[in-house]
Design a protein around this motif. Sequence first.
Motif, short mmCIF file in Angstrom:
data_model
loop_
_atom_site.label_atom_id
_atom_site.label_comp_id
_atom_site.label_asym_id
_atom_site.label_seq_id
_atom_site.Cartn_x
_atom_site.Cartn_y
_atom_site.Cartn_z
N LEU A 1 -16.81 -37.17 10.19
CA LEU A 1 -17.25 -36.68 11.49
C LEU A 1 -16.08 -36.51 12.46
N GLU A 2 -14.99 -37.23 12.25
CA GLU A 2 -13.82 -37.04 13.12
C GLU A 2 -13.24 -35.65 12.94
N VAL A 3 -13.36 -35.09 11.74
CA VAL A 3 -12.90 -33.72 11.51
C VAL A 3 -13.70 -32.75 12.39
N LEU A 4 -15.02 -32.92 12.39
CA LEU A 4 -15.87 -32.08 13.22
C LEU A 4 -15.64 -32.35 14.70
N ALA A 5 -15.46 -33.62 15.05
CA ALA A 5 -15.20 -33.97 16.45
C ALA A 5 -13.91 -33.34 16.95
N ASP A 6 -12.87 -33.32 16.10
CA ASP A 6 -11.60 -32.71 16.48
C ASP A 6 -11.78 -31.22 16.74
N ARG A 7 -12.61 -30.57 15.94
CA ARG A 7 -12.86 -29.15 16.16
C ARG A 7 -13.51 -28.93 17.52
N LEU A 8 -14.50 -29.75 17.84
CA LEU A 8 -15.19 -29.61 19.12
C LEU A 8 -14.26 -29.92 20.28
N ARG A 9 -13.38 -30.91 20.12
CA ARG A 9 -12.42 -31.23 21.18
C ARG A 9 -11.47 -30.06 21.41
N ALA A 10 -11.06 -29.40 20.32
CA ALA A 10 -10.17 -28.26 20.45
C ALA A 10 -10.83 -27.11 21.21
N GLU A 11 -12.15 -27.11 21.20
CA GLU A 11 -12.91 -26.09 21.92
C GLU A 11 -13.24 -26.51 23.35
N GLY A 12 -12.70 -27.67 23.74
CA GLY A 12 -12.88 -28.12 25.11
C GLY A 12 -14.04 -29.08 25.33
N ARG A 13 -14.69 -29.51 24.25
CA ARG A 13 -15.81 -30.43 24.41
C ARG A 13 -15.35 -31.88 24.37
N ASP A 14 -16.03 -32.72 25.10
CA ASP A 14 -15.83 -34.16 25.07
C ASP A 14 -16.66 -34.69 23.91
N ALA A 15 -16.00 -35.13 22.83
CA ALA A 15 -16.71 -35.50 21.60
C ALA A 15 -16.35 -36.92 21.18
N THR A 16 -17.38 -37.72 20.89
CA THR A 16 -17.19 -39.12 20.49
C THR A 16 -18.00 -39.40 19.24
N VAL A 17 -17.37 -40.03 18.25
CA VAL A 17 -18.08 -40.47 17.06
C VAL A 17 -18.58 -41.89 17.30
N VAL A 18 -19.87 -42.10 17.14
CA VAL A 18 -20.49 -43.39 17.42
C VAL A 18 -20.27 -44.35 16.25
N ALA A 19 -19.79 -45.54 16.54
CA ALA A 19 -19.64 -46.58 15.52
C ALA A 19 -20.96 -47.33 15.39
N LEU A 20 -21.53 -47.34 14.20
CA LEU A 20 -22.83 -47.95 13.98
C LEU A 20 -22.72 -49.42 13.57
N PRO A 21 -23.71 -50.23 13.93
CA PRO A 21 -23.68 -51.64 13.54
C PRO A 21 -23.99 -51.80 12.05
N ASP A 22 -23.57 -52.95 11.51
CA ASP A 22 -23.87 -53.31 10.11
C ASP A 22 -23.38 -52.25 9.13
N ASP B 1 -25.68 -43.60 27.16
CA ASP B 1 -25.62 -44.09 28.55
C ASP B 1 -24.17 -44.23 29.01
N ALA B 2 -23.33 -44.74 28.11
CA ALA B 2 -21.92 -44.91 28.47
C ALA B 2 -21.24 -43.56 28.69
N ALA B 3 -21.57 -42.58 27.83
CA ALA B 3 -20.96 -41.25 27.95
C ALA B 3 -21.40 -40.56 29.23
N LEU B 4 -22.66 -40.70 29.59
CA LEU B 4 -23.16 -40.08 30.81
C LEU B 4 -22.52 -40.73 32.04
N THR B 5 -22.38 -42.05 32.01
CA THR B 5 -21.74 -42.75 33.13
C THR B 5 -20.28 -42.35 33.25
N ARG B 6 -19.59 -42.28 32.11
CA ARG B 6 -18.16 -41.97 32.12
C ARG B 6 -17.88 -40.55 32.61
#
Length: 269
Positions: A65-86, A104-109
């Motif tokens: 997903l970081e590969v896809l996130a990097d593509r979106l960032r290159a297009e100007g989007r704020d993209a975060t990969v969520v770390a899941l529990p367990d 909630d954290a992304a909206l606040t930030r």
Amino acid sequence: MFASLSPARRRLVIGVIALVLVGVVALVVSVVLARNTNTPIAQVDQSLPGPVLLVPGYGGSTDALEVLADRLRAEGRDATVVALPDGGTGDLMDQASTLEDAVDAALTRTGATSVDVVGYSAGGVVARIWAADLGGAEQARRIVTLGSPHHGTQVAGLAAQFLPGQCPTACQQLAPDSPVLTALNADDETPAGPEWVSIWTEVDQVVTPPTSASLDGAIDIPVQSVCADSTVDHGNLPRDPLVGAMVSAELNGDSTTQLGAGDCTGLSS
């Protein structure tokens, strides 16, 4: 019974009974009205793209997903990969709660009013639980799922049946007809609020059958319906350049769209 009462007491008893009946009728009417006047969720404003949250699949690996996130960032989007529990193998509801916190954290930030969510594999199911049960439908502008076992996968079903000790909670919940999926699919598979897209591959050998990724009410796009010669498998969906272009087209346009064979050349270039 009434004949033995004095006229005054008889009138009192009749009055009490009448009040009780009025109360019962009022209660019934209020219940019926409550069931039939639920305020529908308005569609989230599509003109204001906010941050993108990408949700990993079973096992929780974030690399693809970081590969896809990097593509979106290159297009100007704020993209975060969520770390899941367990490690992404625990209860899908707990994973949905983690997504809720991340949103909630992304909206606040960012100060944005909505988010876009991309759920890969089981991450798409997590996104649906968040939207349906945790208020996410009021926060999501668009939800795109990639190869998600919305109706379960036989791989998990066989593991749950024959290797239960090696099939953690999320694995059991991804078996066809599991209680979690049965409840999730019992009513509206795509709650109002966001626009929904499901992208999947016809040669998926993890989500079996691949059509389990089809989502009622979503724009449904097998990769091969866009480029017939695509051989992208389940594990490479987030890394595939064509799939990445499809995700970008669905997130960055004025609205989601039903991509088809006529879009193959443009998306592949």
